[in-house]
Design a protein around this motif. Structure first.
Motif, mmCIF file in Angstrom:
data_model
loop_
_atom_site.group_PDB
_atom_site.id
_atom_site.type_symbol
_atom_site.label_atom_id
_atom_site.label_comp_id
_atom_site.label_asym_id
_atom_site.label_seq_id
_atom_site.Cartn_x
_atom_site.Cartn_y
_atom_site.Cartn_z
ATOM 1 N N GLY A 243 -8.664 -49.193 83.045
ATOM 2 C CA GLY A 243 -8.601 -50.455 83.765
ATOM 3 C C GLY A 243 -7.567 -50.486 84.866
ATOM 4 O O GLY A 243 -7.361 -51.523 85.500
ATOM 5 N N GLU A 244 -6.896 -49.356 85.115
ATOM 6 C CA GLU A 244 -5.917 -49.302 86.189
ATOM 7 C C GLU A 244 -6.634 -49.139 87.524
ATOM 8 O O GLU A 244 -7.724 -48.574 87.608
ATOM 9 C CB GLU A 244 -4.933 -48.151 85.964
ATOM 10 C CG GLU A 244 -4.056 -48.344 84.730
ATOM 11 C CD GLU A 244 -3.229 -49.619 84.795
ATOM 12 O OE1 GLU A 244 -2.734 -49.950 85.892
ATOM 13 O OE2 GLU A 244 -3.084 -50.286 83.760
ATOM 14 N N ALA B 158 -6.271 -60.002 88.065
ATOM 15 C CA ALA B 158 -5.696 -60.632 86.874
ATOM 16 C C ALA B 158 -4.462 -61.453 87.243
ATOM 17 O O ALA B 158 -4.241 -62.539 86.702
ATOM 18 C CB ALA B 158 -5.344 -59.571 85.836
ATOM 19 N N GLY C 193 2.680 -57.974 82.773
ATOM 20 C CA GLY C 193 1.387 -57.349 82.483
ATOM 21 C C GLY C 193 0.871 -57.734 81.114
ATOM 22 O O GLY C 193 0.863 -58.917 80.745
ATOM 23 N N ALA C 194 0.494 -56.748 80.323
ATOM 24 C CA ALA C 194 -0.061 -57.004 78.992
ATOM 25 C C ALA C 194 0.957 -57.625 78.050
ATOM 26 O O ALA C 194 0.587 -58.189 77.011
ATOM 27 C CB ALA C 194 -0.595 -55.710 78.390
ATOM 28 N N PRO D 280 -8.457 -54.005 78.433
ATOM 29 C CA PRO D 280 -8.715 -54.252 79.854
ATOM 30 C C PRO D 280 -9.811 -53.345 80.404
ATOM 31 O O PRO D 280 -9.903 -52.174 80.054
ATOM 32 C CB PRO D 280 -7.367 -53.955 80.514
ATOM 33 C CG PRO D 280 -6.680 -53.013 79.592
ATOM 34 C CD PRO D 280 -7.116 -53.428 78.212
ATOM 35 N N ASP E 61 -10.663 -53.973 84.013
ATOM 36 C CA ASP E 61 -10.312 -53.920 85.432
ATOM 37 C C ASP E 61 -9.220 -54.956 85.666
ATOM 38 O O ASP E 61 -9.461 -56.154 85.529
ATOM 39 C CB ASP E 61 -11.553 -54.235 86.269
ATOM 40 C CG ASP E 61 -11.301 -54.221 87.770
ATOM 41 O OD1 ASP E 61 -10.137 -54.031 88.182
ATOM 42 O OD2 ASP E 61 -12.265 -54.408 88.527
ATOM 43 N N THR E 62 -8.011 -54.509 85.997
ATOM 44 C CA THR E 62 -6.893 -55.442 86.170
ATOM 45 C C THR E 62 -6.867 -56.095 87.545
ATOM 46 O O THR E 62 -6.007 -56.941 87.817
ATOM 47 C CB THR E 62 -5.553 -54.729 85.932
ATOM 48 O OG1 THR E 62 -5.444 -53.612 86.827
ATOM 49 C CG2 THR E 62 -5.449 -54.234 84.501
ATOM 50 N N ALA F 19 -8.907 -59.587 83.227
ATOM 51 C CA ALA F 19 -8.790 -58.127 83.106
ATOM 52 C C ALA F 19 -9.899 -57.518 82.264
ATOM 53 O O ALA F 19 -10.080 -56.295 82.274
ATOM 54 C CB ALA F 19 -7.430 -57.764 82.515
#
Length: 309
Positions: A103-104, A240, A212-213, A234, A236-237, A284
């Motif tokens: 997802g990065e 987000a 972030g998370a 996730p 796709d971030t 995300a």
């Protein structure tokens, strides 16, 4: 209704999913493609329109098919696009978002028309008639002048400078807005060696640092409020952070509850963070940048998570 105007980038995004980025002279297989509107100003405007605000966007697109599509999508989402300038003989900014299996995101893009807009193109009443102005990544001189119009009119201002903060000199603008959104990397640049609580001590400013998370923290002179993130997988971030900002603003400005707030209150921070974290986490879990959840879906997500906790 609370009127929120966002200013900054309006893009057309092409999201490409790959298992992994290729090595030099290598090749990667694209497993899926998605095309949609993007750009932080557009993303926040579309999301907050769905959270009960009357939303408008200030920016620019090219006189081409991506520009037409980006404008049409915003209009469909209930965003006022009357201050979205179409630049003749220019290309709309197109971002290619390469998303790996975790997802990065890696971003490739052309300069395009998204910074062709200047304050000289704007009817100042667009800002003066708003309840809140949300600034995103754009030319520093444009952000400064828009913030000045808002301050003179008594309109509150938030700023989310984004990943290009280290490349641009915004001067003391981040210190003069009512609400500043930063991720941890951006906070290291903007605050240097100053601790977040020290940065807002003795002021009316509010600083939101996204982890972030791992959730986010709000710093103000009155309080420090932390809220953990949510355990999601996730996809796709991209976008987000924009979904997070829209959720947070919707709560502290009163749009989420349909009651306009005259001031940003510390008593709303805990709920605003929890809702913002939910919006960011849910975004995300979907492909593309324009994936903020609906208000109903976010509230259902929070109920389900509360029952698990």
């Amino acid at each position: 209704m609370v009127r929120v105007v966002t200013a900054g980038h309006v893009n057309w995004d092409v999201t490409l999913r790959v298992a992994a980025l290729p090595a030099p002279d290598g090749e990667a297989r694209i497993s899926s493609q998605r095309r949609s509107g993007g750009g932080s100003a557009a993303n926040v405007a579309a999301a907050i329109a769905g959270y009960g605000a009357e939303a408008g966007v200030i920016g620019s697109v090219g006189d081409d098919e991506p520009g037409f599509l980006a404008r049409r999508e915003l209009d469909r989402d209930g965003v006022d696009v009357s201050a979205l300038r179409t630049v003749r003989s220019a290309e709309t900014t197109v971002k290619y978002l390469i998303v790996d299996a975790e997802g990065e995101v890696m971003v490739l893009g052309n300069e395009g028309a998204n910074e062709a807009f200047s304050v000289a193109d704007l009817d100042p009443t667009v800002v003066r008639d708003a309840d809140h102005l949300h600034l995103t990544s754009q030319r520093p001189e444009t952000a400064e002048r828009l913030a000045g119009i808002a301050r003179d009119a008594g309109v509150t201002v938030s700023f989310d400078p984004g990943r290009r903060l280290s490349e641009r000199d915004y001067g003391d603008l981040p210190d003069r807005v009512d609400l500043l959104f930063l991720n941890q990397r951006e906070a290291a640049v903007a605050l240097a060696s100053t601790a977040p609580r020290e940065a807002v001590a003795g002021t009316d400013r509010v600083l939101v640092v996204k982890h972030g998370a791992n959730g986010a923290t709000v710093y103000s002179d009155e309080a420090v409020v932390e809220s953990p993130g949510f355990d999601v997988d996730p996809v796709d971030t991209t976008g987000a952070g924009d979904a997070f900002a829209a959720g947070f603003l919707a709560v502290v400005l009163g749009a989420w509850d349909g009651v306009a707030r005259e001031t940003i209150r510390a008593g709303d921070f805990d709920r605003a963070l929890r809702i913002a974290n939910a919006c960011g986490a849910m975004a995300a879990c979907e492909e593309g940048a324009r994936t903020a959840p609906t208000r109903a879906d976010a509230e259902e997500f929070l109920v389900d998570r509360r029952s698990v906790d």
